[in-house]
Design a protein around this motif. Structure first.
Motif, short mmCIF file in Angstrom:
data_model
loop_
_atom_site.label_atom_id
_atom_site.label_comp_id
_atom_site.label_asym_id
_atom_site.label_seq_id
_atom_site.Cartn_x
_atom_site.Cartn_y
_atom_site.Cartn_z
N ASP A 1 -16.69 2.19 -16.40
CA ASP A 1 -18.39 1.82 -15.87
C ASP A 1 -17.56 1.02 -14.30
O ASP A 1 -18.47 1.08 -13.69
CB ASP A 1 -18.63 0.80 -16.71
N THR A 2 -16.78 -0.22 -14.60
CA THR A 2 -16.75 -1.25 -13.55
C THR A 2 -15.64 -0.80 -12.64
O THR A 2 -14.97 -1.06 -11.37
CB THR A 2 -16.13 -2.06 -14.39
N ALA A 3 -14.74 0.26 -13.02
CA ALA A 3 -13.73 1.17 -12.52
C ALA A 3 -14.43 1.54 -10.77
O ALA A 3 -14.22 2.51 -10.81
CB ALA A 3 -12.25 1.46 -12.11
N ASP A 4 -14.72 0.73 -9.91
CA ASP A 4 -14.86 1.22 -9.03
C ASP A 4 -14.48 1.74 -8.07
O ASP A 4 -13.85 1.30 -6.64
CB ASP A 4 -16.09 0.44 -7.70
N LEU A 5 -13.99 3.21 -7.56
CA LEU A 5 -12.54 3.36 -6.33
C LEU A 5 -12.98 3.73 -5.50
O LEU A 5 -12.43 3.35 -4.48
CB LEU A 5 -12.54 4.89 -6.95
N ALA A 6 -13.97 3.42 -5.22
CA ALA A 6 -14.78 3.40 -3.20
C ALA A 6 -15.16 2.14 -3.18
O ALA A 6 -14.41 1.95 -2.13
CB ALA A 6 -16.36 4.29 -3.15
N LEU A 7 -15.27 1.30 -3.21
CA LEU A 7 -14.84 -0.05 -3.44
C LEU A 7 -13.95 -0.35 -3.09
O LEU A 7 -13.09 -1.44 -2.65
CB LEU A 7 -15.42 -1.17 -4.74
N ALA A 8 -13.16 0.10 -4.50
CA ALA A 8 -11.46 -0.09 -4.09
C ALA A 8 -10.38 0.35 -2.95
O ALA A 8 -9.54 -0.45 -2.08
CB ALA A 8 -10.28 0.73 -5.02
N ARG A 9 -11.26 1.49 -1.80
CA ARG A 9 -10.76 1.64 -1.19
C ARG A 9 -11.24 0.88 -0.14
O ARG A 9 -10.32 0.90 1.15
CB ARG A 9 -11.04 3.14 -0.74
N ARG A 10 -12.46 0.37 0.04
CA ARG A 10 -12.55 -0.72 1.28
C ARG A 10 -11.51 -1.63 1.56
O ARG A 10 -11.94 -2.32 2.28
CB ARG A 10 -14.61 -1.02 0.60
N VAL A 11 -11.40 -2.33 0.22
CA VAL A 11 -10.61 -3.63 -0.11
C VAL A 11 -9.89 -2.76 0.98
O VAL A 11 -9.12 -4.23 1.39
CB VAL A 11 -10.94 -4.07 -1.29
N ALA A 12 -8.82 -1.95 0.24
CA ALA A 12 -7.33 -1.72 1.11
C ALA A 12 -7.93 -1.39 2.83
O ALA A 12 -6.83 -1.57 2.75
CB ALA A 12 -6.48 -0.32 0.81
N GLY A 13 -9.00 -0.77 3.16
CA GLY A 13 -9.00 -0.64 4.43
C GLY A 13 -9.41 -1.77 5.05
O GLY A 13 -9.07 -2.05 6.54
N ALA A 14 -9.71 -3.13 4.19
CA ALA A 14 -10.74 -4.59 5.40
C ALA A 14 -9.38 -5.15 5.12
O ALA A 14 -8.19 -5.40 5.08
CB ALA A 14 -10.69 -5.46 3.84
#
Length: 343
Positions: free
Chosen positions: A275-288
């Motif tokens: 429920d908390t594993a947000d893959l889209a957010l993880a990709r945003r972090v990786a792109g920062a």
């Protein structure tokens, strides 16, 4: 655990029920000690009711202290009696209970704590007993000793985690009785977190590379389970790495802002559940990116926690690294530290 002094105890002595409440154990436990080890009060009032004198109380307190450190009950009873008589015995105050070479005490440890522990280190048994008694001071001291003696990784895997898991199993399987173990889990979790944070801040300080880039640790939005990141923090500190811990349930925008502001060695994102594993957010972090214009740098992102498994099993994103264990995370991060050790 605060206990009254001898001159504060009733002259007539305490009943078994009163002593049980004083020690934080059940009356059944005291009766069991008497039946199995001859560990009971020296006198009875009116020939019937058992009364524990101040000397008996001191002996019972020593028995509790010894069993809380993992000493087997029979050995603890013998030592407590010797201690009460002023004789020299093993397992005296301040002594660390020895650990057999195989890392366990050779028994399926359940007696004393009521928890299904299985074969564990004696320190784990002692920790479980103290936690069930809600003896915060003993829990704190046992955790301090375990981390200092074994280091944070072994202390977590072989002392802390088995005790926590046993509390969780008892909670889930005991119905209404299990509700009584919620407070035990909360007490134990809080003190484990405190012990690990203290170790990182103080004991691991000399081993951290002052000029090294920090590892940024964060829980995703809605994720409150910070204890695994406390474990990782302490172990990384032992490896000489600095850590920037953001804590639980960090908002997405705040997380991205922190990544852009801080030159970090890597970003670790923890998710306990899917429920908390947000893959889209993880990709945003990786792109920062961070750094000056024209030379901006991306930071490696590690996905940690059981929540990522259903998210990443089918198609692991190439820009993210999925680690499945504490050792895997530490190995990956220390490798990055060797590749890029300074700002």
């Amino acid at each position: 655990m605060a206990t009254p002094q001898r001159d504060e105890l009733p002259v007539a002595g305490l009943t078994t029920g009163q002593l049980a409440r004083l020690l934080g154990v059940s009356p059944t436990t005291l009766r069991s000690w008497d039946r199995r080890y001859g560990f009971g009060p020296a006198s009875r009032a009116d020939g019937r009711h058992r009364r524990w004198s101040p000397d008996d109380v001191a002996m019972a307190q020593e028995m509790c202290r010894l069993t809380a450190t993992g000493t087997p009950p029979a050995e603890a009873a013998r030592t407590a009696r010797l201690h009460a008589r002023g004789a020299d015995g093993t397992g005296g105050p301040g002594e660390w209970s020895p650990v057999p070479s195989d890392g366990t005490d050779g028994t399926a440890a359940r007696a004393g704590s009521g928890l299904p522990l299985g074969r564990v280190r004696s320190e784990c048994r002692g920790l479980a007993r103290a936690a069930v008694r809600l003896d915060a001071e003993e829990v704190r001291e046992l955790l301090r000793r375990a981390v200092a003696h074994h280091g944070p990784a072994v202390a977590w895997e072989e002392v802390m985690s088995p005790a926590l898991q046993a509390v969780g199993r008892k909670w889930q399987s005991s119905g209404e009785e299990g509700e009584q173990y919620v407070e035990v889990e909360h007490l134990l979790s809080w003190h484990i977190s405190a012990a690990l944070r203290h170790y990182y801040l103080d004991a691991a300080r000399p081993r951290r590379a002052a000029a090294g880039l920090p590892v940024l640790l964060s829980c995703l939005p809605g994720e409150q389970h910070t204890l695994p990141l406390d474990v990782l923090t302490a172990v990384l500190g032992d490896e000489g790495l600095a850590v920037l811990m953001l804590g639980g349930s960090v908002p997405a925008d705040a997380l991205i802002t922190a990544v852009r502001r801080v030159a970090s060695l890597a970003v670790v994102l923890w998710a306990q559940t899917s429920d908390t594993a947000d893959l889209a957010l993880a990709r945003r972090v990786a792109g920062a990116r961070w750094g000056v214009r024209g030379a901006r740098t991306q930071t490696p992102v590690l996905l940690c926690g059981p929540g990522w498994h259903p998210v990443t099993d089918d198609a692991e994103p190439s820009e993210l690294t999925h680690v499945t264990s504490l050792h895997d995370a530490v190995r990956t991060l220390t490798g990055l530290g060797r590749e890029r050790p300074a700002r």
